[in-house]
Design an enzyme around this catalytic site. Structure first.
Site: not given
Ligand code: DGL
Length: 278
Positions: A10-11, A73, A155, A187, A189
């Site tokens: 993932d990023s 991702c 985050e 996404c 997140h």
């Protein structure tokens, strides 16, 4: 080969929601996870930049001898899926699972009205990857909404409370107006925002998490290709690699994945992206 680890990337830390879902379904498997935190976030970057970063990270995983690749991702899946299949599946015989197709399939199965929404980063929305994935499904209308501030809020640990509720209302109201009955959390997140998203969208809207659907696809692929670790295999071992700051990765990673993240290694960040493109 079946005892080799699954390579997940993932990023940054977000793909750990996918890693969590994979470990929940396949607790005997080992994983190597690379978070490309040196280049995170991918979401606001041009697709060509995301593509080249993603290929660099996947090359590193292949060099480590993984038995399959998981593009955890959404932005990277949207940017690189076709190239990745050519390079690794056709080129090296390695199966690849990504996050867009599994979620799109589940959304079609879940929707009663055919009115589906997807929320994601700007890169994911710009790529129209979900539109392509749903193009052949009859009677489906897709409505996309980029939610760039969500990643930063997650985050920062802001997943409940008035601030995130305000942002969620701003992003999601257009989709409520459009009367979608199913919403893809496109996404990494967003599963951590499922509470506030469900609260704003209302109970009658089904949320589809790309993390859960991807984990099921990983399971299916390992079974179909006879790549599951055997019952007599040694206990699984996991490696977590961050191309950026390990300490930041480590503290966020425990929130996204849990206690399995005991040590974070430093990985080499690719040098293929110029400063201006970051
Ligand atoms: N992992 C990204 C995604 O799923 C979100 C974070 C980023 O923009 O890098 O699209």
């Amino acid at each position: 080969m079946e005892n080799a680890p699954i390579g997940i990337f993932d990023s940054g830390v977000g793909g750990l929601t996918v890693a969590r879902a994979v470990l929940d379904l396949l607790p005997k498997e080992s994983i190597i996870y690379i978070g490309d935190t040196a280049h995170s976030p991918y979401g606001p970057k041009p697709l060509a930049t995301v593509r080249s970063l993603a290929i660099d990270v996947m090359d590193q995983l292949v060099d480590q001898g993984v038995k399959m690749l998981v593009i955890a991702c959404n932005s990277a899946s949207a940017a690189v899926l076709r190239d990745a299949r050519e390079r690794y599946t056709i080129g090296r015989g390695l199966p690849i699972v990504e996050v867009v197709l599994p979620a799109a399939r589940r959304a079609v199965a879940a929707s009663r009205t055919g009115r589906i929404g997807v929320i994601g980063t700007q890169a994911t929305v710009d790529s129209r990857a979900y539109d392509d994935a749903l193009a052949v499904a009859p009677g489906i209308e897709l409505f996309s909404q980029a939610c760039p501030d969500f990643v930063e809020l997650v985050e920062q640990g802001v997943t409940a409370g008035p601030k995130v509720l305000d942002v969620a209302r701003r992003y999601l109201e257009p989709l409520i107006e459009l009367d979608v009955d199913t919403l893809i959390l496109g996404c990494t997140h967003y599963p951590l925002l499922a509470g506030v998203i469900s609260y704003v969208m209302g109970d009658e809207v089904t949320l589809v998490s790309s993390a859960d659907e991807t984990a099921r696809d990983v399971y299916r692929t390992l079974v179909a290709q006879d790549l599951l670790r055997g019952d007599d295999a040694p206990p699984p071992q996991h490696r977590f690699v961050s191309t950026g700051d390990e300490a930041v990765f480590s503290s966020l990673a425990r929130r996204f994945l849990g206690p399995e993240v005991d040590q974070v290694e430093h990985g080499i960040a690719s040098g293929t992206v110029t400063e201006g493109a970051r």
